[in-house]
Write a protein that holds these residues in place. Structure first.
Motif, PDB file in Angstrom:
ATOM      1  N   MET A 152       0.865  -0.921   0.030  1.00  0.00           N
ATOM      2  CA  MET A 152      -0.117  -0.250   0.058  1.00  0.00           C
ATOM      3  C   MET A 152       0.817   1.135  -0.014  1.00  0.00           C
ATOM      4  SD  MET A 152      -2.879  -1.005   2.747  1.00  0.00           S
ATOM      5  CE  MET A 152      -4.438  -0.827   2.031  1.00  0.00           C
ATOM      6  N   VAL A 153       2.034   1.292   0.621  1.00  0.00           N
ATOM      7  CA  VAL A 153       2.685   2.481   0.751  1.00  0.00           C
ATOM      8  C   VAL A 153       3.533   2.602  -0.581  1.00  0.00           C
ATOM      9  CG1 VAL A 153       4.984   3.253   2.069  1.00  0.00           C
ATOM     10  CG2 VAL A 153       3.249   2.295   3.375  1.00  0.00           C
ATOM     11  N   LEU A 154       4.051   1.505  -1.329  1.00  0.00           N
ATOM     12  CA  LEU A 154       4.841   1.466  -2.574  1.00  0.00           C
ATOM     13  C   LEU A 154       3.963   1.786  -3.703  1.00  0.00           C
ATOM     14  CD1 LEU A 154       7.431  -1.329  -1.839  1.00  0.00           C
ATOM     15  CD2 LEU A 154       7.775   1.187  -1.459  1.00  0.00           C
ATOM     16  N   GLN A 155       2.676   1.591  -3.489  1.00  0.00           N
ATOM     17  CA  GLN A 155       2.004   1.745  -4.873  1.00  0.00           C
ATOM     18  C   GLN A 155       1.830   3.286  -5.276  1.00  0.00           C
ATOM     19  OE1 GLN A 155      -0.089  -0.848  -5.948  1.00  0.00           O
ATOM     20  NE2 GLN A 155      -0.082   0.256  -7.616  1.00  0.00           N
ATOM     21  N   PRO A 156       1.894   4.165  -4.652  1.00  0.00           N
ATOM     22  CA  PRO A 156       1.993   5.558  -5.188  1.00  0.00           C
ATOM     23  C   PRO A 156       3.363   5.774  -5.664  1.00  0.00           C
ATOM     24  CG  PRO A 156       0.944   5.840  -2.899  1.00  0.00           C
ATOM     25  CD  PRO A 156       1.400   4.166  -3.035  1.00  0.00           C
ATOM     26  N   LEU A 157       4.239   5.587  -5.156  1.00  0.00           N
ATOM     27  CA  LEU A 157       5.451   5.766  -5.454  1.00  0.00           C
ATOM     28  C   LEU A 157       6.031   4.955  -6.790  1.00  0.00           C
ATOM     29  CD1 LEU A 157       7.673   5.378  -2.016  1.00  0.00           C
ATOM     30  CD2 LEU A 157       7.256   7.361  -3.395  1.00  0.00           C
ATOM     31  N   ALA A 158       5.349   3.621  -6.755  1.00  0.00           N
ATOM     32  CA  ALA A 158       5.657   2.975  -8.007  1.00  0.00           C
ATOM     33  C   ALA A 158       4.881   3.411  -9.085  1.00  0.00           C
ATOM     34  CB  ALA A 158       5.252   1.345  -7.797  1.00  0.00           C
ATOM     35  N   ASN A 159       3.701   4.117  -9.074  1.00  0.00           N
ATOM     36  CA  ASN A 159       2.805   4.799 -10.023  1.00  0.00           C
ATOM     37  C   ASN A 159       3.609   5.898 -10.293  1.00  0.00           C
ATOM     38  OD1 ASN A 159       0.695   2.940 -10.037  1.00  0.00           O
ATOM     39  ND2 ASN A 159      -0.389   4.039  -8.721  1.00  0.00           N
ATOM     40  N   ARG A 160       4.416   6.712  -9.793  1.00  0.00           N
ATOM     41  CA  ARG A 160       5.226   7.674 -10.148  1.00  0.00           C
ATOM     42  C   ARG A 160       6.349   7.404 -11.100  1.00  0.00           C
ATOM     43  NH1 ARG A 160       7.145  11.112  -5.370  1.00  0.00           N
ATOM     44  NH2 ARG A 160       7.988  12.601  -6.979  1.00  0.00           N
ATOM     45  N   TYR A 161       6.980   6.193 -10.800  1.00  0.00           N
ATOM     46  CA  TYR A 161       8.166   5.657 -11.641  1.00  0.00           C
ATOM     47  C   TYR A 161       7.625   4.944 -12.944  1.00  0.00           C
ATOM     48  CZ  TYR A 161      11.043   7.519  -7.991  1.00  0.00           C
ATOM     49  OH  TYR A 161      11.448   8.435  -7.137  1.00  0.00           O
ATOM     50  N   PHE A 162       6.588   4.205 -12.541  1.00  0.00           N
ATOM     51  CA  PHE A 162       6.214   3.560 -14.010  1.00  0.00           C
ATOM     52  C   PHE A 162       4.624   3.981 -14.208  1.00  0.00           C
ATOM     53  CE2 PHE A 162       8.814   0.410 -11.354  1.00  0.00           C
ATOM     54  CZ  PHE A 162       9.521   0.053 -12.109  1.00  0.00           C
ATOM     55  N   PRO A 163       4.629   5.112 -14.905  1.00  0.00           N
ATOM     56  CA  PRO A 163       3.526   5.577 -15.199  1.00  0.00           C
ATOM     57  C   PRO A 163       2.621   5.046 -16.254  1.00  0.00           C
ATOM     58  CG  PRO A 163       5.148   6.997 -16.152  1.00  0.00           C
ATOM     59  CD  PRO A 163       5.610   5.950 -15.335  1.00  0.00           C
ATOM     60  N   ARG A 164       1.422   4.988 -16.262  1.00  0.00           N
ATOM     61  CA  ARG A 164       0.614   4.422 -17.100  1.00  0.00           C
ATOM     62  C   ARG A 164       0.811   5.011 -18.643  1.00  0.00           C
ATOM     63  NH1 ARG A 164      -4.560   1.306 -15.319  1.00  0.00           N
ATOM     64  NH2 ARG A 164      -4.378   0.526 -17.452  1.00  0.00           N
ATOM     65  N   ARG A 165       0.813   4.441 -19.674  1.00  0.00           N
ATOM     66  CA  ARG A 165       1.093   4.994 -20.906  1.00  0.00           C
ATOM     67  C   ARG A 165      -0.310   5.199 -21.340  1.00  0.00           C
ATOM     68  NH1 ARG A 165       4.523   0.552 -21.382  1.00  0.00           N
ATOM     69  NH2 ARG A 165       6.617   1.270 -21.417  1.00  0.00           N
ATOM     70  N   ALA A 166      -0.628   6.522 -22.266  1.00  0.00           N
ATOM     71  CA  ALA A 166      -1.703   7.097 -22.711  1.00  0.00           C
ATOM     72  C   ALA A 166      -2.637   5.918 -23.386  1.00  0.00           C
ATOM     73  CB  ALA A 166      -1.649   8.142 -23.665  1.00  0.00           C
ATOM     74  N   GLU A 167      -2.094   5.023 -24.209  1.00  0.00           N
ATOM     75  CA  GLU A 167      -3.002   3.987 -24.791  1.00  0.00           C
ATOM     76  C   GLU A 167      -3.401   2.619 -23.748  1.00  0.00           C
ATOM     77  OE1 GLU A 167       1.351   2.671 -25.310  1.00  0.00           O
ATOM     78  OE2 GLU A 167       0.783   4.556 -25.739  1.00  0.00           O
ATOM     79  N   GLU A 168      -2.591   2.627 -22.544  1.00  0.00           N
ATOM     80  CA  GLU A 168      -3.025   1.859 -21.858  1.00  0.00           C
ATOM     81  C   GLU A 168      -4.353   2.242 -20.816  1.00  0.00           C
ATOM     82  OE1 GLU A 168       0.314   0.705 -19.391  1.00  0.00           O
ATOM     83  OE2 GLU A 168       1.351  -0.326 -20.761  1.00  0.00           O
ATOM     84  N   GLN A 169      -4.292   3.516 -20.950  1.00  0.00           N
ATOM     85  CA  GLN A 169      -5.584   3.911 -19.835  1.00  0.00           C
ATOM     86  C   GLN A 169      -6.876   4.168 -20.728  1.00  0.00           C
ATOM     87  OE1 GLN A 169      -3.954   8.075 -19.143  1.00  0.00           O
ATOM     88  NE2 GLN A 169      -2.563   7.151 -17.619  1.00  0.00           N
ATOM     89  N   SER A 170      -6.765   4.032 -21.909  1.00  0.00           N
ATOM     90  CA  SER A 170      -8.173   3.919 -22.695  1.00  0.00           C
ATOM     91  C   SER A 170      -8.865   2.693 -22.668  1.00  0.00           C
ATOM     92  CB  SER A 170      -8.103   4.366 -23.953  1.00  0.00           C
ATOM     93  OG  SER A 170      -7.060   3.774 -24.650  1.00  0.00           O
TER      94      SER A 170
END
Length: 125
Positions: free
Chosen positions: A107-125
């Motif tokens: 739970m603690v690492l999730q926000p940090l990992a999201n900063r370093y591994f952002p979702r690509r625009a094509e994956e968000q749709s």
């Protein structure tokens, strides 16, 4: 359903890992088919399958959620292996709080990992 290249790549890697796992277990059973106790001991190695899938989730291309999930799988597999082997006096009954710590760590690492591994625009749709 729309399937991105990253998702397809991850699915193919997962299929390869399952295939290699089945091959390894099949070869191990084949080599030990005359020794029933050796075959029974092979089941002690199943945490390494979990570790392999966790590492697969951590390899790029990945996103933060998948990376943290993979790390959690690796840690759970390591915990299971350590408790089965009885290292450092750890058993299932005295080390289960470590799983709560791993869940909190995720739970603690999730926000940090999201900063370093952002979702690509094509994956968000």
């Amino acid at each position: 359903m729309h399937c991105t290249a990253s998702h397809a790549s991850h699915r193919q890697r997962r299929q390869v890992i399952w295939g290699l796992t089945l091959i390894a277990f099949g070869l191990a059973y084949l080599l030990q088919r005359d020794d029933d106790t050796a075959v029974a001991r092979l089941w002690l190695y199943w945490p390494w399958v979990l570790v392999a899938f966790g590492v697969n989730n951590m390899l790029p291309p990945t996103d933060g959620r998948r990376f943290v999930d993979g790390l959690s799988q690796v840690l759970f597999g390591a915990w299971f292996w350590i408790t089965v082997e009885g290292w450092w006096g750890l058993t299932f009954s005295n080390s289960w709080p470590l799983l709560i710590i791993v869940a909190g760590l995720g739970m603690v690492l999730q926000p940090l990992a999201n900063r370093y591994f952002p979702r690509r625009a094509e994956e968000q749709s």
